[in-house]
Design an enzyme around this catalytic site. Structure first.
Site, PDB file in Angstrom:
ATOM      1  N   CYS A   1       4.692   0.050   3.593  1.00 34.14           N
ATOM      2  CA  CYS A   1       4.560  -1.390   3.298  1.00 34.14           C
ATOM      3  C   CYS A   1       4.304  -2.240   4.536  1.00 34.14           C
ATOM      4  O   CYS A   1       3.255  -2.870   4.643  1.00 34.14           O
ATOM      5  CB  CYS A   1       5.824  -1.883   2.588  1.00 34.14           C
ATOM      6  SG  CYS A   1       6.042  -1.141   0.971  1.00 34.14           S
TER       7      CYS A   1
HETATM    8  N1  LIG Z   1       7.271   3.154  -1.287  1.00 31.83           N
HETATM    9  C1  LIG Z   1       7.735   1.930  -1.242  1.00 31.83           C
HETATM   10  O1  LIG Z   1       8.798   1.673  -0.692  1.00 31.83           O
HETATM   11  C2  LIG Z   1       6.987   0.776  -1.905  1.00 31.83           C
HETATM   12  C3  LIG Z   1       7.655  -0.445  -2.052  1.00 31.83           C
HETATM   13  C4  LIG Z   1       6.996  -1.488  -2.691  1.00 31.83           C
HETATM   14  C5  LIG Z   1       5.683  -1.309  -3.110  1.00 31.83           C
HETATM   15  N2  LIG Z   1       5.032  -0.136  -2.927  1.00 31.83           N
HETATM   16  C6  LIG Z   1       3.662  -0.008  -3.426  1.00 31.83           C
HETATM   17  O2  LIG Z   1       3.694   0.705  -4.650  1.00 31.83           O
HETATM   18  C7  LIG Z   1       2.507   1.489  -4.792  1.00 31.83           C
HETATM   19  C8  LIG Z   1       2.869   2.935  -5.022  1.00 31.83           C
HETATM   20  O3  LIG Z   1       3.515   3.407  -3.856  1.00 31.83           O
HETATM   21  P1  LIG Z   1       4.397   4.715  -3.842  1.00 31.83           P
HETATM   22  O4  LIG Z   1       5.160   4.671  -2.565  1.00 31.83           O
HETATM   23  O5  LIG Z   1       5.149   4.865  -5.124  1.00 31.83           O
HETATM   24  O6  LIG Z   1       3.263   5.844  -3.779  1.00 31.83           O
HETATM   25  P2  LIG Z   1       3.473   7.428  -3.902  1.00 31.83           P
HETATM   26  O7  LIG Z   1       2.400   8.046  -3.111  1.00 31.83           O
HETATM   27  O8  LIG Z   1       4.893   7.784  -3.649  1.00 31.83           O
HETATM   28  O9  LIG Z   1       3.222   7.729  -5.460  1.00 31.83           O
HETATM   29  C9  LIG Z   1       2.034   7.480  -6.102  1.00 31.83           C
HETATM   30  C10 LIG Z   1       1.845   8.516  -7.203  1.00 31.83           C
HETATM   31  O10 LIG Z   1       0.656   8.153  -7.917  1.00 31.83           O
HETATM   32  C11 LIG Z   1      -0.045   9.337  -8.259  1.00 31.83           C
HETATM   33  N3  LIG Z   1      -1.430   8.966  -8.516  1.00 31.83           N
HETATM   34  C12 LIG Z   1      -2.401   8.668  -7.627  1.00 31.83           C
HETATM   35  N4  LIG Z   1      -3.513   8.284  -8.259  1.00 31.83           N
HETATM   36  C13 LIG Z   1      -3.244   8.341  -9.589  1.00 31.83           C
HETATM   37  C14 LIG Z   1      -3.988   8.057 -10.751  1.00 31.83           C
HETATM   38  N5  LIG Z   1      -5.226   7.606 -10.680  1.00 31.83           N
HETATM   39  N6  LIG Z   1      -3.395   8.234 -11.943  1.00 31.83           N
HETATM   40  C15 LIG Z   1      -2.126   8.676 -12.035  1.00 31.83           C
HETATM   41  N7  LIG Z   1      -1.369   8.950 -10.960  1.00 31.83           N
HETATM   42  C16 LIG Z   1      -1.931   8.787  -9.754  1.00 31.83           C
HETATM   43  C17 LIG Z   1       0.157  10.260  -7.086  1.00 31.83           C
HETATM   44  O11 LIG Z   1      -0.024  11.615  -7.457  1.00 31.83           O
HETATM   45  C18 LIG Z   1       1.614   9.935  -6.704  1.00 31.83           C
HETATM   46  O12 LIG Z   1       2.533  10.807  -7.341  1.00 31.83           O
HETATM   47  C19 LIG Z   1       1.698   1.240  -3.536  1.00 31.83           C
HETATM   48  O13 LIG Z   1       0.806   0.200  -3.782  1.00 31.83           O
HETATM   49  C20 LIG Z   1       2.732   0.780  -2.537  1.00 31.83           C
HETATM   50  O14 LIG Z   1       2.184  -0.040  -1.534  1.00 31.83           O
HETATM   51  C21 LIG Z   1       5.678   0.934  -2.350  1.00 31.83           C
END
Ligand SMILES: NC(=O)c1ccc[n+]([C@@H]2O[C@H](COP(=O)([O-])OP(=O)(O)OC[C@H]3O[C@@H](n4cnc5c(N)ncnc54)[C@H](O)[C@@H]3O)[C@@H](O)[C@H]2O)c1
Length: 460
Positions: free
Chosen positions: A298
């Protein structure tokens, strides 16, 4: 709040995940979408089961809703279906509870046709030149276009630039001819999970903004089933911007304190003592702490979404750029301070034996994405340092995959010249580190916080 326009059309009978039929309209004629999401047992479809999506799916199950979790990765789904969580904030026990309660996991997008709300939690990284990589959101939007049925709420949770929900998700949700605010409702609601901290998704207020007023109110009714408090803003753009403001605020303030840390060192002042003192002011000051740089998915990334969008609008984001400049040079500054410490002891970095504690980007998480630790290590390795890494949370295996030597326990190796603490995991015995290594460099103020005072412990 009800509005004739929000009356669900064409969803008299829907086939739900367990194969039974739920009859909506004949029994409750005129049920609005807002009332439907506020009062019925609906089905959440989570797209992307990572750090954000998995806790959200578990929260939906705890709230007594049905949930279909879809992920494009078979490895992710297989592991989860086996009861093994890859996300620190969802324990294996919590995952098993959710599975026992009926959480469905799938790699088949067609299953999402049975969902009433589609919540998109896919990655939104930066590309090679630090421009937004929208490919995951675009792919998830294409899935929405394939599976969306009348009566569905579609919400983007991924962090992104203001305008994404309108530009990418709205066209996808209405691609098959569904009408906004009659058949389909589209909104943005940023995720605010705080990995490694006890607060769960269900305890953090949600910001919601619809692409229209009706979509916003429908999404608000839905999220009220999941979280204690929902703050509705006037548009999806405002919600997208709110998320970027939260993380830009952190990035800028961390940049400021990193600069103050460098100045304090030059003036012979302990910056940790200074922040502690300033934080006693009960108003007008929020403490931020220096460190070897910023990491995670982030803080280093999100301000760049704003800067990128600003460039498109021919607007200069000076605070963002300055914070980025200070924060991205912290790993090299850290390495330079380490060189000074060794030099004072008559040693070069070359061939000195290092114990490096922690590679995660923050304490008590196994997440090392964008961690500044890797930049510090690359700098030291390039100067010939003999590096051994200990991170009991990330684990030795992951460190070895990155090409570094790792130890599971502190006493696995001895004879170090210097220890460098890059992450302050609770599980690390810092007193033990101080006992066995003659020079310690603490980039996190960890020894001070734990009350460990020793002359050979220097701080950033
Ligand atoms: N990790 C954090 O602390 C956090 C906090 C707030 C916001 N975010 C935001 O949330 C979003 C997700 O982040 P995350 O950390 O959960 O990511 P992540 O990489 O942990 O998980 C994403 C998941 O989505 C899956 N994926 C990818 N493309 C896909 C598709 N087209 N269809 C279905 N599944 C698909 C991947 O296989 C993966 O398991 C990002 O935009 C991130 O910036 C993350």
């Amino acid at each position: 709040m009800s509005n004739e326009l929000t009356t669900l059309s064409n969803i008299d009978v829907r086939d739900i995940a367990d194969g039974t039929l739920r009859i909506v309209d004949p029994e409750t004629p005129g049920l609005t979408a807002e009332a439907f999401f506020a009062s019925q047992c609906w089905t959440v479809g989570v797209i992307g089961l990572g750090y954000v999506g998995l806790p959200l799916a578990a929260t939906a199950m705890r709230a007594g809703l049905r949930c279909i979790g879809f992920d494009a990765s078979a490895a992710v789904v297989d592991r989860l279906a086996d009861g093994r969580s890859h996300v620190g904030d969802v324990s294996n026990g919590q995952l098993r509870d959710a599975l026992d309660a009926g959480l469905e996991l799938t790699t088949s997008p067609a299953r999402l046709r049975h969902a009433d709300a589609l919540l998109l939690c896919v990655p939104s990284p930066l590309g090679r030149n630090r421009q937004p990589d929208m490919s995951y959101i675009e792919a998830a939007a294409a899935t929405v276009a394939d599976v969306v049925t009348p009566g569905t709420l579609v919400v983007l949770e991924s962090t992104t630039y203001p305008g994404t929900t309108e530009d990418l998700l709205l066209p996808a949700a209405t691609a098959t001819g569904l009408e906004l605010d009659r058949d389909v409702f589209v909104a943005f609601s940023p995720e605010r999970v705080d990995p490694g901290n006890a607060r769960g998704v269900g305890e953090i207020p949600k910001v919601v903004g619809g692409v229209s007023h009706t979509s916003g109110t429908v999404a608000t009714a839905a999220y009220r089933r999941l979280v204690p408090s929902v703050h509705l803003v006037s548009s999806a753009r405002a919600a997208e911007m709110a998320k970027l403001l939260e993380n830009t605020y952190r990035a800028v303030n961390i940049g400021l304190i990193n600069e103050i840390a460098q100045l304090s060192h030059q003036l012979g002042i302990n910056v940790w003592e200074v922040v502690e003192a300033a934080a006693t002011k009960p108003f007008g000051f929020q403490p931020f702490y220096p460190g070897p740089g910023v990491g995670g998915h982030c803080i280093p990334l999100d301000p760049q979404f704003l800067a990128w969008r600003a460039r498109e609008a021919k607007f200069a984001t000076r605070f963002i750029d300055l914070a980025e400049q200070v924060n991205t040079t912290m790993p090299d500054y850290t390495a330079a301070r380490i060189a000074d410490l060794l030099n004072a002891a008559g040693k070069p970095i070359h061939r000195s034996r290092f114990l490096v504690v922690g590679v995660a980007y923050k304490p008590n998480v196994a997440d090392d994405r964008e961690s500044p630790a890797w930049d510090v290590l690359a700098n030291l390795a390039a100067r010939g340092a003999d590096l051994v890494i200990h991170d009991p949370v990330v684990g030795a295996e992951r460190v070895r995959v990155r090409g570094f030597r790792a130890v599971d326990a502190l006493d696995d190796v001895d004879g170090y010249d210097i220890a460098v603490v890059l992450t302050d995991h609770d599980a690390v015995d810092l007193a033990g580190v101080a006992e066995r290594v003659p020079i310690v460099f603490d980039t996190r103020g960890a020894f001070r916080r734990r009350g460990i005072v020793a002359d050979h412990v220097a701080t950033l």
